[in-house]
Design a protein around this motif. Sequence first.
Motif, PDB file in Angstrom:
ATOM      1  N   ALA A 371       0.827  -1.200   0.000  1.00  0.00           N
ATOM      2  CA  ALA A 371       0.000   0.000   0.000  1.00  0.00           C
ATOM      3  C   ALA A 371       0.859   1.246   0.000  1.00  0.00           C
ATOM      4  N   ARG A 372       0.300   2.316  -0.580  1.00  0.00           N
ATOM      5  CA  ARG A 372       0.877   3.652  -0.472  1.00  0.00           C
ATOM      6  C   ARG A 372      -0.232   4.551   0.056  1.00  0.00           C
ATOM      7  N   ALA A 373      -0.082   4.980   1.263  1.00  0.00           N
ATOM      8  CA  ALA A 373      -1.158   5.735   1.899  1.00  0.00           C
ATOM      9  C   ALA A 373      -0.562   6.792   2.810  1.00  0.00           C
ATOM     10  N   GLY A 374      -1.412   7.730   3.209  1.00  0.00           N
ATOM     11  CA  GLY A 374      -0.990   8.734   4.178  1.00  0.00           C
ATOM     12  C   GLY A 374      -1.058   8.150   5.565  1.00  0.00           C
ATOM     13  N   VAL A 375      -1.847   8.729   6.416  1.00  0.00           N
ATOM     14  CA  VAL A 375      -2.001   8.237   7.786  1.00  0.00           C
ATOM     15  C   VAL A 375      -3.150   7.243   7.834  1.00  0.00           C
ATOM     16  N   ILE A 376      -2.893   6.067   8.400  1.00  0.00           N
ATOM     17  CA  ILE A 376      -3.932   5.053   8.609  1.00  0.00           C
ATOM     18  C   ILE A 376      -4.186   4.971  10.106  1.00  0.00           C
ATOM     19  N   ARG A 377      -5.373   5.406  10.520  1.00  0.00           N
ATOM     20  CA  ARG A 377      -5.743   5.368  11.941  1.00  0.00           C
ATOM     21  C   ARG A 377      -6.590   4.125  12.186  1.00  0.00           C
ATOM     22  N   CYS A 378      -6.118   3.307  13.108  1.00  0.00           N
ATOM     23  CA  CYS A 378      -6.799   2.049  13.403  1.00  0.00           C
ATOM     24  C   CYS A 378      -7.292   2.075  14.838  1.00  0.00           C
ATOM     25  N   GLU A 379      -8.568   1.741  15.031  1.00  0.00           N
ATOM     26  CA  GLU A 379      -9.121   1.691  16.383  1.00  0.00           C
ATOM     27  C   GLU A 379      -8.711   0.417  17.108  1.00  0.00           C
ATOM     28  N   GLY A 380      -8.194  -0.521  16.367  1.00  0.00           N
ATOM     29  CA  GLY A 380      -7.737  -1.791  16.943  1.00  0.00           C
ATOM     30  C   GLY A 380      -7.002  -2.581  15.880  1.00  0.00           C
ATOM     31  N   ASP A 381      -7.075  -3.912  15.939  1.00  0.00           N
ATOM     32  CA  ASP A 381      -6.424  -4.759  14.942  1.00  0.00           C
ATOM     33  C   ASP A 381      -6.961  -4.427  13.548  1.00  0.00           C
ATOM     34  N   ALA A 382      -6.080  -4.471  12.534  1.00  0.00           N
ATOM     35  CA  ALA A 382      -6.515  -4.131  11.176  1.00  0.00           C
ATOM     36  C   ALA A 382      -5.568  -4.724  10.153  1.00  0.00           C
ATOM     37  N   LEU A 383      -6.105  -4.977   8.929  1.00  0.00           N
ATOM     38  CA  LEU A 383      -5.328  -5.438   7.784  1.00  0.00           C
ATOM     39  C   LEU A 383      -5.700  -4.576   6.591  1.00  0.00           C
ATOM     40  N   VAL A 384      -4.681  -3.956   5.955  1.00  0.00           N
ATOM     41  CA  VAL A 384      -4.900  -3.090   4.799  1.00  0.00           C
ATOM     42  C   VAL A 384      -4.020  -3.603   3.661  1.00  0.00           C
ATOM     43  N   VAL A 385      -4.638  -3.903   2.514  1.00  0.00           N
ATOM     44  CA  VAL A 385      -3.920  -4.511   1.400  1.00  0.00           C
ATOM     45  C   VAL A 385      -4.166  -3.715   0.123  1.00  0.00           C
ATOM     46  N   GLY A 386      -3.088  -3.285  -0.522  1.00  0.00           N
ATOM     47  CA  GLY A 386      -3.172  -2.717  -1.854  1.00  0.00           C
ATOM     48  C   GLY A 386      -3.824  -1.363  -1.963  1.00  0.00           C
ATOM     49  N   VAL A 387      -3.996  -0.665  -0.862  1.00  0.00           N
ATOM     50  CA  VAL A 387      -4.656   0.642  -0.886  1.00  0.00           C
ATOM     51  C   VAL A 387      -3.667   1.700  -1.369  1.00  0.00           C
ATOM     52  N   ASP A 388      -4.110   2.553  -2.303  1.00  0.00           N
ATOM     53  CA  ASP A 388      -3.261   3.608  -2.851  1.00  0.00           C
ATOM     54  C   ASP A 388      -4.033   4.926  -2.759  1.00  0.00           C
ATOM     55  N   THR A 389      -3.758   5.676  -1.724  1.00  0.00           N
ATOM     56  CA  THR A 389      -4.473   6.930  -1.518  1.00  0.00           C
ATOM     57  C   THR A 389      -3.630   7.879  -0.688  1.00  0.00           C
ATOM     58  N   ARG A 390      -3.785   9.163  -0.948  1.00  0.00           N
ATOM     59  CA  ARG A 390      -3.109  10.156  -0.118  1.00  0.00           C
ATOM     60  C   ARG A 390      -3.969  10.584   1.048  1.00  0.00           C
ATOM     61  N   ALA A 391      -5.243  10.252   0.991  1.00  0.00           N
ATOM     62  CA  ALA A 391      -6.163  10.681   2.045  1.00  0.00           C
ATOM     63  C   ALA A 391      -5.934   9.877   3.309  1.00  0.00           C
ATOM     64  N   ALA A 392      -6.276  10.486   4.432  1.00  0.00           N
ATOM     65  CA  ALA A 392      -6.208   9.771   5.706  1.00  0.00           C
ATOM     66  C   ALA A 392      -7.316   8.728   5.755  1.00  0.00           C
ATOM     67  N   MET A 393      -7.056   7.627   6.453  1.00  0.00           N
ATOM     68  CA  MET A 393      -8.029   6.544   6.569  1.00  0.00           C
ATOM     69  C   MET A 393      -8.257   6.247   8.037  1.00  0.00           C
ATOM     70  N   ALA A 394      -9.474   5.801   8.350  1.00  0.00           N
ATOM     71  CA  ALA A 394      -9.792   5.381   9.711  1.00  0.00           C
ATOM     72  C   ALA A 394     -10.543   4.066   9.631  1.00  0.00           C
ATOM     73  N   LEU A 395     -10.078   3.068  10.384  1.00  0.00           N
ATOM     74  CA  LEU A 395     -10.690   1.748  10.345  1.00  0.00           C
ATOM     75  C   LEU A 395     -11.205   1.351  11.720  1.00  0.00           C
ATOM     76  N   PRO A 396     -12.443   0.825  11.788  1.00  0.00           N
ATOM     77  CA  PRO A 396     -12.917   0.270  13.054  1.00  0.00           C
ATOM     78  C   PRO A 396     -12.048  -0.901  13.481  1.00  0.00           C
ATOM     79  N   ALA A 397     -12.127  -1.251  14.742  1.00  0.00           N
ATOM     80  CA  ALA A 397     -11.334  -2.367  15.252  1.00  0.00           C
ATOM     81  C   ALA A 397     -11.747  -3.668  14.583  1.00  0.00           C
TER      82      ALA A 397
END
Length: 987
Positions: A371-397
Motif C-alpha cells: 500500500a501507499r497511503a498517508g495516515v492510517i488510523r486504526c481503532e484496533g487490529d486491522a489489515l490493509v492490502v493494496g490501498v493507494d491513496t493520499r487521504a487519511a483513513m480510519a478503520l474500526p477495530a
Amino acid sequence: MAACDLLIITAANEQQARQYRRRLAASRRRGPLRDVARTLVLADPMGRRVGSGAATLAALLAAARLLGPEAPSLEHAFAGRRVLVLHSGGDSRRLPAYAAAGKLFAPTPCLTREGLPATLFDLVLEDFLAIRWPVAGGTLVAAGDVLLNLARCAPDLDAEGVTAVACPGDLDRAARHGVYVAAPARHGRSKVRDFLQKADAATLRARGALDERGGVAIDTGVLMLSPAASAAWLRAAGAGRRAGIARGSLLDLVSHARCAPMDLYVHSIMAITPAITRASFAATIATTATNDARRELLRYRDQLRRERLAFHVERVPCDFIHVGTTREFMHATLEPSTWRSLVAPRDDRRLLHAAATVKAPRDAKVVVEGARAGVIRCEGDALVVGVDTRAAMALPAATGLSCVRVGAKAWACVAFGLDDDCKTRAEAGGRFAAFDLSSLAARLGLPDDALFPPGEERSLWTARLWRLGPKARALQEAHQLLRGIAPSNAWKRAARIALADLVRLARADATSYAIDPMSIPRLLEAGARPDLRRVAVSLRASPRRGKAARSLEAFIRSAPAPLAEARAIRLRSMLDQRTEHAGDALAAVRRGVEQALIVPARPEPLAIASRATVSMHAPVRIDLAGGWSDTPPICQEEGGAVVNMAVLLGGIAPIRATVRRLDTPIVRIRSLDLARSLEATHTDELALAADGPSDWATLPKAALILSGLVPASAGDDLTDWLRTLGGGHHPCGIDLSIEAAVPKGSGLGTSSILACTLLAALDAFRGRATPDLASLARRTTLLEQMMGTGGGWQDQCGGLHPGVKCATTSPGADQSPRVEPLRVGPRCRAMLQGRAILVFTGIQRVARDILHHVVCRHLDGDPAARRIFADLRDNAMAMRHAIATLDDPDLFTRELARYWSLKRAIDPGAYDARVARRVEPLLAHAAAAELPGAGGGGFLFMIAKDARHLAAARRVIARLGRDDPAVREHAWSVAGRGLAAGPCRMT
C-alpha cells in the motif's frame, strides 16, 4: 538436471488457473521456479469443485501424459522423475484479502535470495525443492498454503510405496487435523497402521494414537509416492497403459465432474490404511457420493489393496506455518520467530512492502501490505492490502480493506472483518464485520434478494456488496460499509458484484518490486545466498548505487559472520567491476572454517619414550560420485554426500608418516619421495610461508602446529617449548618423515590423506592409543585451510575408512561426516575387477585454482552452480543405490559418467584441451570414465565397455607411454583397511 521435472498447481476453476499461470510467468525470472523444468496449472474440471483426492488423481494422470506419452507402462512414465503437486485450489474464503490473488501468493515478511519480497509460494517451493528426493524419482503431494521448513529436518522419503510426513502435536491440535497411527518399527521406518481425521481425545486413545509422551503424529499434508505407487493409484482409478481412461471408471467420473468432491485423505489415504476395513470405508463414503461414484470408489479401494502398497510415516519436528485465515496470516507476519527463511525487509514488521504511517493503540495488531497511503488510523487490529491513496483513513477495530484492480481504471475495494468466514451461511450465523448477514440487507436498505439472489447460497462469498469504479469511490464505499452504512442511493441502484465474481474478474498483474539496496547487508547477515551477479546488475542501474556501495563497505568493516562478509566482498567487487578482491573473499571463507581451530597455547609433556618411533599408513581414494558437495562453504550451507573407495596401488597403501623422538632439541622434517629435508632450531623456521602450498614443508609444519608440538607464534622460543615436551628436564626433538608413493598431482586425494595420516602419527606420538577418525577428518579440513589450499572432507574419509563407502553431512558448522560402508555385490565387483583400470595421464593437476573458482561460484549464488551442487548430492545417493541396493553395473557406469559430466560443468578447467588430447583415445573404449578429484590432470579411472575394449585401451596406453614414460597403467585394488599403525613397505 532440474531440481523438479514437473510442478503441478491445482486451481479451483479456469479463471483462477489463468491468474496462477500469469503469476508463474512473472515468477519464472526469479526465485526457485528457475529450478523447475516444466509447470502446469490444472483447474478442477467443468468449473466444479472435485476435491483434493480427485485433483491428485487428475494431476497424476496429467503428469503421466506429459512425462511419458510413449512409455511402455505407467510406472515407466514416473521412473526417475521428480513431480511436485501443490494443492492450492481453495477459494481463500477465510482470507478474503487475498481471495483474488489466491492465498498461495500471499506475501510474507521474507525476501527471496535476490532480495525481492517473497510470497508464500516462493518459500514453499524452495523448501520442497531442497529436500532429498528419492533416487528412483517420486511424486510429492502437498498443500500450498502451509510452510513446513521441511528441508532442514532432512526427512527420509526414499522408500517404495507411499510415505507420509507427520509432525509431533498435542490432542488439541489433533482435533483439527488428521493423525497417523504407526505400528512399532522393527527395522527402519514406521509403517502406518491407522489414520484418523479430526478425532477427539477418547477416540485417539482408543485407537492407540498416543505416543509414550501423550502426543500424536499430526498429518502435514505431505505425501511422497514412489513411481510404482503413482502408477498403482492411476491403475486403481481406471487409467490404462498409455494413461488412457476406461469409460465409467473413477477417473472418467472425475474428469467429467460427475461425482461429489473426493477427499485425498478420506478416499485415498483411508483406502490404503490397514486398520480401515472395507465395511468402515463403505460407511464413510455412503453419504458423500452418488451410487456410481460409491461403486467406483469401492472398486478403487479394493484395487489399491490388491497392489499391496507399503505405507510408511516419517515423523519429523518441522514447522507448521498455516496462512489459511486472516488471523493466521497476521500472526505469521507480525511474529518474528515464525519465519526461518531469510529476513524481514523492514524493521517495522507491520509494513510489508508498503509506505504508510500507522497510528493505532499500543497493543493493536496491524498489517499494511502493498500500500501507499498517508495516515492510517486504526481503532484496533486491522489489515490493509493494496490501498493507494493520499487521504487519511480510519478503520474500526478488527476490520480490513483490500483494493483489487479489475480493468485499466476499474477497482473494487473489499471490506471485511478479521474474523469473517465467507463459508458460513447467513442462516448458520454468518457475519460481515460487526453485523449479522441475516439482517445486513435490511440495515443497508436493500431488499434481501438484491443482496443474495434467489437460488444462491447466502454467505459473504456471494453477497453483492461491491461496485466497480474509480479507486477513491471504491475506497469510500468500503469504509461506509464497514460501519454498517449504505454508501449512497447510486450504490443501491448500481450493478454490484460478489467476492465470488471479483475473484474471476480481477487482474493478475504480479507486483514488480525493485531490490532495496539498503536491505542487502541484512539479507546477507541472515544467511541469504542471492544471485550476486543479478543483484550487482540491478544496483549498478540504481540511482542509489553509491549509497549501496557505502553500505556494503560499512557492513564489511563491521566484521560480520565470515560467509556474509565473503559475499559482501564479492558483491562490492562486482559493483566496482574489479577482480582483485577474490582473495579477500576466500580469506573470509577460511576464517569461517577456522572458527573451530584450537591450537594449544602451551605444550604438554610427551608420553612416548626417548628414541621411540610411531608409523601410520593409509590408502589413497578414488571418488565415484558427489565430489565438490563436501567442500566448505558448500557443505556448511547445503550439506554434502559423496561415494568413494579406498584403494591400494600395487598391493600397498602408498601414504606413510613416521614420527620419532630425538634426544636433541631440534625439529627435523623429511619428505622421502621429494628427497627434501629441513632441520629447524628456531620457531621462525617453522612458520607457515605466505605463499602457502608452494613450500613443500607447509603441510608438515601446519600439522605440527595444529597438534601442539611446535608453537603457533614465531615469537616463542622453540627450545623451551621442546624442553617442556620432554618433561622439563630432558631435551626432546622431533624427527618427522612423510612419503607418498604416488605420482605428483595425482587427483587421488594424496595431500589430504597424507595430512590426516601425519596428524594420526602425531597423535600417537603424543600418546593417543587409538585414532579418532572423526576428529582426524575435521582437523584435516582445518589444516588445509591453514595451508591456504582449502578443500573438503571426502579425501580424508577416503583414506581413513576402508573399502567403498558413502559419507554424508547435514548443513551446519559441524561437518563431521557420517560414513556408511557399502557392500559391493558380485555384479559390481566383477565389473570393477574385470573392466576398471587406473591410468596416470602424465599431466600433473593442481586443484587449488579450480577449487577457488568453484567456491566463488557458490558464494556468488550462481543459479547454475546451485543446481549442479544439488545434482552432485543426488548423484552420490544414486551411486549408493546402484552399489548397495541394486548391485547394478549399468546404473554404476551411468552415475560415474554423470559425475564426470557434472565435474566438467562446475568447472570447465577440469578438462582442458591438453588433457582432452591425452585421454580422448582411451575414452573411445570406455563405458564411463572420470579424472578423480577436481580434474585438470592426474589419473584417469575408466571402465571399459567389455574385454575387447579393455585390451584395446591397454594398447593405447602402451602407445602413449612410448611418447611419455609417465603415462602408464597402475595396478589397483580396493583396500580392506583404512588408516593403520605400523610400518608399511613402500616402493
